[in-house]
Scaffold this active site. Structure first.
Site, mmCIF file in Angstrom:
data_model
loop_
_atom_site.group_PDB
_atom_site.id
_atom_site.type_symbol
_atom_site.label_atom_id
_atom_site.label_comp_id
_atom_site.label_asym_id
_atom_site.label_seq_id
_atom_site.Cartn_x
_atom_site.Cartn_y
_atom_site.Cartn_z
ATOM 1 N N HIS A 1 23.764 49.247 35.582
ATOM 2 C CA HIS A 1 22.628 49.488 36.478
ATOM 3 C C HIS A 1 22.382 50.965 36.741
ATOM 4 C CE1 HIS A 1 23.808 45.311 37.738
ATOM 5 N NE2 HIS A 1 22.504 45.165 37.627
ATOM 6 N N HIS B 1 29.532 45.913 37.137
ATOM 7 C CA HIS B 1 30.731 45.088 37.008
ATOM 8 C C HIS B 1 31.827 45.850 36.280
ATOM 9 C CE1 HIS B 1 28.103 41.253 37.538
ATOM 10 N NE2 HIS B 1 28.012 42.112 38.519
#
Ligand SMILES: *[C@@H]1O[C@H](CO)[C@@H](O)[C@H](O)[C@H]1NC(C)=O
Ligand SMILES: *[C@@H]1O[C@H](CO)[C@@H](O)[C@H](O)[C@H]1NC(C)=O
Length: 708
Positions: free
Chosen positions: A220, A248
């Protein structure tokens, strides 16, 4: 005491209590630290997948690590339930992804949870509901709140509503925005609350937790809304850590423009996305694209560790990783202690020094700061290092090294945001305030504030007449701490030693004990200060002077650490030369106690003229800055500016020698100090007298092409 008086008193107390405006609007929880003042916790993010994607394995490891660290609580950075939060308070996912997964006894602690964007796709109110707390008392989830843990204050921030995309382009997702409307004032109030909570906090550690990244090289990447709106608040309030999930992975980015460490712990379940973006290697300290958790232990003492624990690495990788973890942990300890050293970092399995050296063998370094040396002790690769013990010694780090770097200790000092750098230079000062030392200090405070100085340089002779008698010599307080009290002088001081310092206990001035007494203090024999546009090389000049060895008169010098003088000097010159040659900085500045060129009482120092000057000339040094002569002086010779700032206290000697008027730009036989403001293209040097009057101003342009 009469009854009415007592009643009035109670009423007064009561009214104070009632009218005292609550410090912040955010809900507030207290979490006491351990009796020894320390605090440990785990951070996990992006987890709730009913045990799938290794969630169970991560949970198992959390249990083990949690027990070992005797954790006080757990932080969840959000995305608690995939894919779309909870459907309601009776969603079985609460059991299947939380209650039945994190079952280890050590995890039966308070969980502080924030919401992630996936949580906003379900029934948000359900996660916030006390019903869940009744089901499992560990659960505490709120949009934004404060946890005060004595030494540390945690501000949990609801970051999802900041992200425009979820509103303007939600794709197939439906977000539950009940409770955050109207959005604009929701965000504005939240930012105000975060700001005032941070401002009011007196905790030693300020930690902000949110779901979304601020800085990340993961999938992201940066969340630009937070960069714009939240980051300035964190910077202004000198937040230590920003902890998040969303990407993550496990990641640590150490910002070079503020002291903030950005820690991502989003490896609670699904990971291995494999799309890492480039990030400035100076800041990128760690990236692990897999499942894992983050542990943090803080203490009131000087040491604080941050570690990333891979929970499910194969056995063989585990050992190697452990060593790398130790490096990270100890590094942070060093960084905290010396403010700015960052020696080792990890880069895809190898360990790489800041200057790009690759380390090949494993060593244990003992950084003996008091003598400015690195002791190198080989250690066994597989050995488990009791690093608590190392921490206590607080100057030890581990690395694999090919020995070849410059031997001088290296410090970094960041530029201001506008790319400029300002500092004061004072020399020959420590006289318990007498001989106008206090007046000079007062004016330094005023000018320091005006210039928003970044640090102070002392050119030595820090304590008269004979240095310090030991680490507990009250002269340290009487001549330094209690004299330079202005707010603007509460900056890092970079000090060298003068000949008078060598007449006392030299090791005392180099000792970290003084830094503990006054955190501004940093004194080393010779060292490098890298301030981006400028590189400063501080040189221990006293051992160069033959007279102190051959004809010391009544004075006794403390030559410990300079035993083999010949080697000491030739090594030092080699290091100075190497540091200047390797430097890519626009400005090269050498600082020493003794004069090279001077029309003052001591005049030129022939040993430096002979041995140091050729190195300065060869490496196009811009300035040589010194003290020793108790005057303010500027000699401009052969492209080098020789600047004497030795007017910190006693002056007015009155025995000035002749110097070529073409080179001599200023000679002031009195007390004062010097300031320098520099940018990439210009340096402005000013000298001030004891009243703060400007005696001399000199500006040095830097041709863009000269460096090439
Ligand atoms: C679980 O962890 C192991 C070890 O790191 C890894 O090889 C495997 O791919 C992981 N499984 C998933 C589904 O991420
Ligand atoms: C202190 O400064 C004043 C002003 O420059 C000067 O007249 C005086 O002699 C100084 N005192 C000492 C002890 O140097």
């Amino acid at each position: 005491m009469s009854l009415t008086l007592i009643i009035t008193f109670i009423a007064l107390l009561g009214s104070l209590y009632v009218f005292c405006p609550s410090s912040a609007e955010l809900p507030w929880f207290e979490h006491p630290a351990k009796p020894d003042g320390s605090l440990s916790f785990l951070v996990v993010g992006d987890w709730g997948r009913r045990g799938a994607y290794n969630q169970t394995k991560v949970a198992h490891q959390m249990g083990i690590v949690g027990e070992k660290l005797k954790i006080d609580f757990i932080i969840s950075t959000g995305d608690n339930f995939y894919d779309d939060g909870l459907t309601g308070v009776d969603d079985v996912a609460f059991f299947e992804s939380f209650v039945n997964i994190y079952t280890a006894p050590s995890l039966a602690k308070q969980w502080y949870n924030v919401l992630g964007n996936h949580d906003y796709r379900g029934d948000v109110e359900a996660q916030l509901s006390p019903v869940l707390r009744d089901i499992d008392s560990r659960w505490l989830c709120l949009r934004s709140f404060i946890v005060n843990a004595e030494i540390a204050e945690f501000i949990f921030v609801d970051t999802t509503p900041f992200v425009d995309k979820y509103f303007t382009d939600p794709e197939d997702h439906v977000y539950d925005w009940s409770g955050i409307q109207p959005r604009k004032s929701y965000l504005a109030n939240l930012l105000k609350d975060v700001d005032s909570a941070l401002k009011e906090s007196t905790a030693k550690w300020k930690i902000v937790v949110g779901h979304h990244t601020i800085k990340s090289s993961g999938h992201h990447g940066n969340t630009h809304e937070l960069n714009l709106q939240l980051l300035p608040i964190l910077q202004e309030n000198e937040v230590d850590l920003y902890i998040n999930g969303h990407d993550h992975c496990l990641e640590r980015i150490s910002s070079t423009e503020s002291g903030i460490q950005f820690l991502t712990s989003g490896g609670g379940s699904k990971a291995w996305k494999g799309d890492i973006d480039w990030w400035n290697p100076k800041e990128d300290k760690f990236y692990y694209d897999g499942q894992a958790i983050l542990t943090i232990s803080t203490s009131v003492k000087r040491f604080d560790m941050i570690s990333f624990r891979p929970s499910i690495l194969p056995e063989t990788d585990q050992t190697v990783f452990k060593l790398q973890l130790l490096i990270l942990e100890i590094l942070i300890a060093i960084k905290r202690d010396f403010g700015g050293i960052d020696v080792v970092e990890r880069d895809s399995g190898e360990i790489v020094a800041d200057d790009g050296l690759r380390f090949e063998f494993l060593w244990c370094f003992r950084l003996v700061r008091s003598v400015g040396e690195l002791q190198v002790l080989p250690i066994n690769m597989g050995m488990q290092i009791p690093f608590k013990k190392l921490m206590l010694l607080h100057i030890i780090f581990i690395a694999c090294l090919r020995l070849s770097a410059a031997e001088l200790q290296r410090f970094e000092h960041r530029l201001k945001h506008d790319g400029s750098l300002s500092f004061l230079v004072v020399g020959d000062w420590g006289r318990r305030g007498s001989y106008n030392q206090s007046l000079v200090a007062y004016q330094m405070g005023l000018i320091g504030e005006k210039l928003e100085i970044d640090f102070v340089i002392s050119t030595g002779d820090n304590f008269y007449e004979d240095g310090l008698t030991g680490e507990d010599d009250p002269a340290f307080l009487d001549s330094f701490t209690s004299i330079y009290t202005a707010p603007s002088l509460q900056k890092q001081w970079y000090n060298v030693l003068g000949n008078h310092d060598y007449r006392g206990d030299v090791e005392a001035q180099l000792s970290p004990v003084l830094t503990r007494k006054d955190s501004r203090w940093l004194c080393s024999r010779s060292f490098i200060l890298d301030a981006e546009i400028a590189e400063f090389v501080f040189v221990d000049t006293t051992p160069f002077v033959d007279e102190y060895f051959e004809d010391p008169g009544d004075s006794t010098y403390d030559w410990r650490g300079v035993y083999r003088r010949k080697e000491y000097l030739s090594d030092l010159l080699k290091d100075v030369d190497g540091a200047l040659k390797n430097s890519k900085a626009k400005w090269k500045i050498v600082v020493g106690h003794h004069t090279i060129k001077s029309a003052g009482h001591h005049g030129v120092t022939k040993e430096l003229l002979l041995r140091l000057l050729p190195i300065l000339e060869e490496n196009n040094v811009d300035m040589y800055v010194n003290g020793h002569d108790h005057c303010l002086q500027h000699i401009s010779s052969n492209g080098i500016e020789f600047l004497t700032s030795g007017g910190g206290s006693k002056a007015w000697r009155g025995d000035r020698n002749w110097w070529s008027p073409e080179e001599l730009k200023l000679y002031y036989d009195g007390q004062g100090f010097m300031s320098v403001k520099m940018t990439r293209s210009e340096a402005v040097v000013l000298f001030y007298d004891v009243h703060g009057n400007i005696l001399h101003k000199w500006s040095i342009p830097k041709e863009p092409l000269k460096a090439a």
